[in-house]
Design a protein around this motif. Structure first.
Motif, PDB file in Angstrom:
ATOM      1  N   UNK A 133     -39.753  30.911  19.353  1.00 47.47           N
ATOM      2  CA  UNK A 133     -40.014  29.479  19.179  1.00 47.47           C
ATOM      3  C   UNK A 133     -41.162  29.082  20.101  1.00 47.47           C
ATOM      4  N   UNK A 134     -41.981  28.159  19.631  1.00 49.76           N
ATOM      5  CA  UNK A 134     -43.130  27.727  20.430  1.00 49.76           C
ATOM      6  C   UNK A 134     -42.674  26.760  21.524  1.00 49.76           C
ATOM      7  N   UNK A 139     -39.998  21.723  23.495  1.00 52.96           N
ATOM      8  CA  UNK A 139     -40.155  20.375  24.061  1.00 52.96           C
ATOM      9  C   UNK A 139     -39.583  19.330  23.110  1.00 52.96           C
ATOM     10  N   UNK A 140     -39.847  19.489  21.814  1.00 56.75           N
ATOM     11  CA  UNK A 140     -39.345  18.528  20.814  1.00 56.75           C
ATOM     12  C   UNK A 140     -37.824  18.519  20.814  1.00 56.75           C
ATOM     13  N   UNK A 141     -37.214  19.714  20.852  1.00 53.36           N
ATOM     14  CA  UNK A 141     -35.755  19.821  20.792  1.00 53.36           C
ATOM     15  C   UNK A 141     -35.081  19.603  22.138  1.00 53.36           C
ATOM     16  N   UNK A 142     -35.847  19.810  23.200  1.00 50.63           N
ATOM     17  CA  UNK A 142     -35.286  19.633  24.535  1.00 50.63           C
ATOM     18  C   UNK A 142     -34.487  20.841  25.023  1.00 50.63           C
ATOM     19  N   UNK A 143     -34.763  22.031  24.525  1.00 47.34           N
ATOM     20  CA  UNK A 143     -34.063  23.250  24.952  1.00 47.34           C
ATOM     21  C   UNK A 143     -35.028  24.178  25.678  1.00 47.34           C
ATOM     22  N   UNK A 156     -30.027  23.870  15.292  1.00 50.16           N
ATOM     23  CA  UNK A 156     -30.989  22.861  15.726  1.00 50.16           C
ATOM     24  C   UNK A 156     -31.267  21.816  14.643  1.00 50.16           C
ATOM     25  N   UNK A 157     -30.646  21.986  13.489  1.00 48.60           N
ATOM     26  CA  UNK A 157     -30.859  21.074  12.364  1.00 48.60           C
ATOM     27  C   UNK A 157     -29.727  20.042  12.361  1.00 48.60           C
ATOM     28  N   UNK A 158     -30.074  18.806  12.079  1.00 45.04           N
ATOM     29  CA  UNK A 158     -29.076  17.731  12.026  1.00 45.04           C
ATOM     30  C   UNK A 158     -28.004  18.106  10.998  1.00 45.04           C
ATOM     31  N   UNK A 159     -26.733  17.852  11.311  1.00 45.87           N
ATOM     32  CA  UNK A 159     -25.637  18.228  10.400  1.00 45.87           C
ATOM     33  C   UNK A 159     -25.807  17.700   8.974  1.00 45.87           C
ATOM     34  N   UNK A 160     -26.390  16.527   8.820  1.00 43.46           N
ATOM     35  CA  UNK A 160     -26.575  15.965   7.480  1.00 43.46           C
ATOM     36  C   UNK A 160     -27.602  16.768   6.671  1.00 43.46           C
ATOM     37  N   UNK A 161     -28.491  17.509   7.342  1.00 41.73           N
ATOM     38  CA  UNK A 161     -29.574  18.228   6.663  1.00 41.73           C
ATOM     39  C   UNK A 161     -29.328  19.737   6.550  1.00 41.73           C
ATOM     40  N   UNK A 162     -28.265  20.256   7.154  1.00 42.92           N
ATOM     41  CA  UNK A 162     -28.066  21.715   7.227  1.00 42.92           C
ATOM     42  C   UNK A 162     -27.964  22.384   5.868  1.00 42.92           C
TER      43      UNK A 162
END
Length: 169
Positions: A133-134, A139-143, A156-162
């Motif tokens: 991962x870049x 930075x975007x995900x905060x991990x 890392x994907x929102x549960x509604x979009x998985x």
């Protein structure tokens, strides 16, 4: 070949044999009924003779010589075959090294391009495990890096979009 033949002597026949691609490497044993000069033997060997015999021939000796020449030929053919196999293996290894080097350079270019960008990029296995991962994605995900690599990318994907993302992958 008999050195003294009626229409064409053995040396002429040997020259004809050597002139043809198909028979060029045929082993030739010259024989003669006459004690001849060393010049005849030299000419025979210059034409590629493997032996020069004077009659009367002793069958056991002729068989032993022919057997030896056949064995030598067979061993030579095996060595040629082994050399060709070795050449093929070396060629495959060389091509693999070239491919690996090309892949390594390609990966370096990919990393250089992706690390400088602002887009978040992630590489995953076919089973969804994150392998890369870049910095921007982290930075975007905060991990931090160690929490991204090895995890399932769908984490890392929102549960509604998985379901939609999994289907797209």
């Amino acid at each position: 070949l008999d050195v003294q033949m009626p229409d064409m002597h053995g040396f002429e026949t040997a020259k004809l044999i050597r002139s043809r691609e198909r028979s060029r490497n045929t082993p030739i044993i010259f024989c003669t009924a006459y004690e001849s000069s060393d010049a005849s033997a030299k000419e025979a060997y210059n034409l590629g003779a493997v032996d020069y015999l004077v009659k009367p021939l002793i069958p056991e000796i002729v068989r032993a010589k022919v057997t030896g020449f056949v064995e030598l030929f067979e061993k030579t053919e095996r060595v040629k075959l082994q050399a060709e196999r070795l050449r093929q293996i070396e060629l495959q290894e060389y091509e693999q090294r070239l491919a690996q080097e090309s892949l390594r350079r390609s990966e370096q270019r990919f990393r250089a391009l992706t690390e400088k960008g602002s887009d978040g990029i992630v590489l995953m296995t076919v089973h969804g495990s994150v392998t890369y991962s870049t910095d921007s994605l982290r930075r975007i995900l905060g991990y931090p890096q160690e929490e991204c690599v090895g995890r399932n990318g769908l984490d890392f994907v929102h549960p509604d979009d998985r379901d939609r993302v999994a289907a797209a992958i």
